[in-house]
Design an enzyme around this catalytic site. Structure first.
Site, short mmCIF file in Angstrom:
data_model
loop_
_atom_site.label_atom_id
_atom_site.label_comp_id
_atom_site.label_asym_id
_atom_site.label_seq_id
_atom_site.Cartn_x
_atom_site.Cartn_y
_atom_site.Cartn_z
N ASP A 174 -3.05 0.16 -2.83
CA ASP A 174 -1.89 -0.73 -2.76
C ASP A 174 -0.65 -0.02 -3.28
OD1 ASP A 174 -1.93 -0.90 -5.52
OD2 ASP A 174 -2.51 -2.99 -5.60
N GLU A 217 0.33 -6.28 -0.32
CA GLU A 217 0.70 -4.87 -0.29
C GLU A 217 -0.53 -3.98 -0.40
OE1 GLU A 217 1.24 -6.06 -4.70
OE2 GLU A 217 1.41 -7.01 -2.73
#
Length: 307
Positions: A174, A217
């Protein structure tokens, strides 16, 4: 006196020139169950071989069907299905068949999870179906595969790898401090960063790897027949490419780094696909706890926790 209609009362006369051929329907197969659920495949004139083999004309991701399970022969839009000596058989509307002339809405079952439906479709059906399928298959912002598609494929890939004693690796990563990027530069800038990270990653993964957006994300890469050290090499390359990339949005330079975790199924070390996700996730969080912008493998994490 001339009566005038308000704009809302005007009758709109549309040209149907663009709709020529609307009734020229084509034979097609809809996949109702299994990893490719939702896909529509138009049937061309002639023969096509169907099965789990990559050498089949239509390869279906289902380890419980035969390598070449059945064939479909289309002549003048009439489709005949023929079982190719499959282990578990080909069933049409619940009845096992050797050969069958397909009729609209016939259901073809070749395993407990893979169910197909035969249909005749027109160009509008095909276009609408394609758009809906792509919306379900690909993330709108990043054009990576969706989490749902990844999870469906993971089940089959894990079963395949475990049954054949082959390695399977998962990378989870991420973006570091992504909330700060959104708060500082705005959500359009955040979407731009996600798109660029996705594009960089897709340029580096192999064609057979599955790259998907797993969360806001967070991304995953599923790598078949790949050991942990090999997956770590790719993960580190992605990390370096993103770190050195110039993320410039509306004249503003944005610093972007990622943290990664890598876990692998090797030699029966993991019980199921959910444990693969869990172990990769633990490695990711260790990378973040150690300062971010780094990669941690499961073997490294285990060696550190033993000390």
């Amino acid at each position: 006196m001339t009566n005038r209609k308000s704009p809302g009362e005007e009758t709109i006369i549309a040209s149907f020139a663009k709709m020529e051929g609307i009734d020229e329907k084509e034979p097609a197969i809809h996949i109702l169950g299994g990893p490719s659920m939702g896909e529509q495949i138009l049937l061309e004139e002639g023969e096509s071989l169907w099965g789990r083999s990559q050498e089949a004309d239509v390869s279906i991701q289902d380890e419980t069907i035969s390598r070449i399970h059945f064939k479909i022969n289309v002549q003048d839009k009439v489709a005949v299905i023929e079982d190719m000596g499959s282990t578990n058989g080909t069933f049409i509307n619940g009845r096992r068949v050797q050969s069958h002339t397909l009729q609209a809405n016939d259901k073809i079952q070749i395993s407990s999870q893979t169910v197909l439906r035969f249909a005749y479709v027109d160009p509008i059906d095909t276009d609408v179906h394609r758009r809906i399928y792509e919306m379900a298959l690909y993330d709108a912002v990043t054009q990576a595969y969706t989490k749902r598609f990844f999870l469906d494929r993971l089940k089959d890939e894990f079963s395949h790898a475990k049954r054949r004693n082959m390695p399977l690796s998962l990378i989870i990563f991420d973006l570091d401090y992504f909330k700060k990027i959104n708060d500082t530069y705005g959500h359009p800038a955040g979407d731009f960063v996600l798109q660029r990270v996705s594009a960089i990653t897709q340029s580096l993964v192999r064609r057979e790897d599955l790259f998907a957006r797993y969360g806001g994300e967070e991304f995953v890469i599923l790598m078949r027949e790949t050991k942990e050290d090999q997956a770590a090499v790719l993960g580190e390359r992605i990390r370096q490419e993103i770190e050195k990339e110039n993320f410039s949005f509306e004249g503003q330079e944005i610093k972007v780094t990622i943290s990664l975790g890598v876990a692998s199924l090797e030699g029966g070390n993991l019980s199921d696909n959910q444990e693969l996700i869990k172990r990769a996730d633990q490695c990711l969080y260790y990378s973040k706890a150690q300062g971010r912008n780094q990669l941690t493998t499961l073997s490294k994490l285990k060696s550190l926790t033993k000390k």
